[in-house]
Write a protein that holds these residues in place. Structure first.
Motif, PDB file in Angstrom:
ATOM      1  N   GLY A  42      82.946  36.674  34.623  1.00 36.13           N
ATOM      2  CA  GLY A  42      83.524  37.784  36.001  1.00 36.13           C
ATOM      3  C   GLY A  42      84.047  38.560  35.246  1.00 36.13           C
ATOM      4  N   THR A  43      83.472  39.437  33.843  1.00 34.39           N
ATOM      5  CA  THR A  43      83.738  40.237  33.290  1.00 34.39           C
ATOM      6  C   THR A  43      82.169  41.288  33.450  1.00 34.39           C
ATOM      7  N   PRO A  44      82.391  42.329  33.384  1.00 37.72           N
ATOM      8  CA  PRO A  44      81.559  43.333  33.296  1.00 37.72           C
ATOM      9  C   PRO A  44      80.802  43.045  32.241  1.00 37.72           C
ATOM     10  N   ALA A  45      79.155  43.266  32.880  1.00 38.06           N
ATOM     11  CA  ALA A  45      78.225  43.247  31.336  1.00 38.06           C
ATOM     12  C   ALA A  45      78.602  45.088  30.773  1.00 38.06           C
ATOM     13  N   LEU A  46      77.526  45.129  29.953  1.00 33.13           N
ATOM     14  CA  LEU A  46      77.095  46.443  29.548  1.00 33.13           C
ATOM     15  C   LEU A  46      76.270  46.925  30.029  1.00 33.13           C
ATOM     16  N   SER A  47      75.779  48.032  30.830  1.00 38.59           N
ATOM     17  CA  SER A  47      74.419  48.512  31.258  1.00 38.59           C
ATOM     18  C   SER A  47      73.406  48.399  29.654  1.00 38.59           C
ATOM     19  N   GLU A  48      72.092  48.249  30.664  1.00 34.27           N
ATOM     20  CA  GLU A  48      70.596  48.284  29.189  1.00 34.27           C
ATOM     21  C   GLU A  48      71.152  49.491  28.648  1.00 34.27           C
ATOM     22  N   ARG A  49      71.243  50.680  29.162  1.00 31.66           N
ATOM     23  CA  ARG A  49      71.645  51.828  28.153  1.00 31.66           C
ATOM     24  C   ARG A  49      72.524  51.765  26.925  1.00 31.66           C
ATOM     25  N   GLU A  50      73.834  51.734  27.913  1.00 29.09           N
ATOM     26  CA  GLU A  50      75.170  51.226  26.389  1.00 29.09           C
ATOM     27  C   GLU A  50      74.754  50.285  26.037  1.00 29.09           C
ATOM     28  N   PHE A  51      74.478  48.796  26.247  1.00 28.90           N
ATOM     29  CA  PHE A  51      74.100  47.937  25.087  1.00 28.90           C
ATOM     30  C   PHE A  51      73.468  47.987  23.800  1.00 28.90           C
ATOM     31  N   TRP A  52      72.336  49.183  24.076  1.00 32.17           N
ATOM     32  CA  TRP A  52      71.194  49.832  23.457  1.00 32.17           C
ATOM     33  C   TRP A  52      71.737  50.511  22.717  1.00 32.17           C
ATOM     34  N   ARG A  53      72.912  51.638  23.062  1.00 30.13           N
ATOM     35  CA  ARG A  53      73.122  52.241  22.514  1.00 30.13           C
ATOM     36  C   ARG A  53      74.570  51.838  21.157  1.00 30.13           C
ATOM     37  N   GLU A  54      74.488  51.141  22.115  1.00 25.45           N
ATOM     38  CA  GLU A  54      76.077  50.069  20.701  1.00 25.45           C
ATOM     39  C   GLU A  54      75.713  49.538  19.818  1.00 25.45           C
TER      40      GLU A  54
END
Length: 68
Positions: A42-54
């Motif tokens: 029910g919570t939004p996941a990071l976008s792929e771009r945000e994931f790789w940056r983090e």
């Protein structure tokens, strides 16, 4: 030539690809999405771009055994 040896060869090739993706970390975003869906429904996941940056930022802050 029968189809059986080819089927085995295709399976071996897929397994090798799966192993290399895992070792190189290419499947990290897919694993993250699966984990996120299980643990934070029910919570939004990071976008792929945000994931790789983090992920890269975390690795820079926490250097571990890597060559570069």
């Amino acid at each position: 030539m029968s189809a059986e040896p080819l089927r085995g060869l295709r399976g071996a090739w897929r397994s090798t690809g799966w192993l290399l993706r895992g070792v190189m970390g290419a499947d990290a975003y897919q694993r993250y999405l699966e984990h996120h869906a299980r643990t934070h429904p029910g919570t939004p996941a990071l976008s792929e771009r945000e994931f790789w940056r983090e992920r890269m930022d975390w690795q820079d802050r926490n250097p571990q055994g890597r060559c570069c």
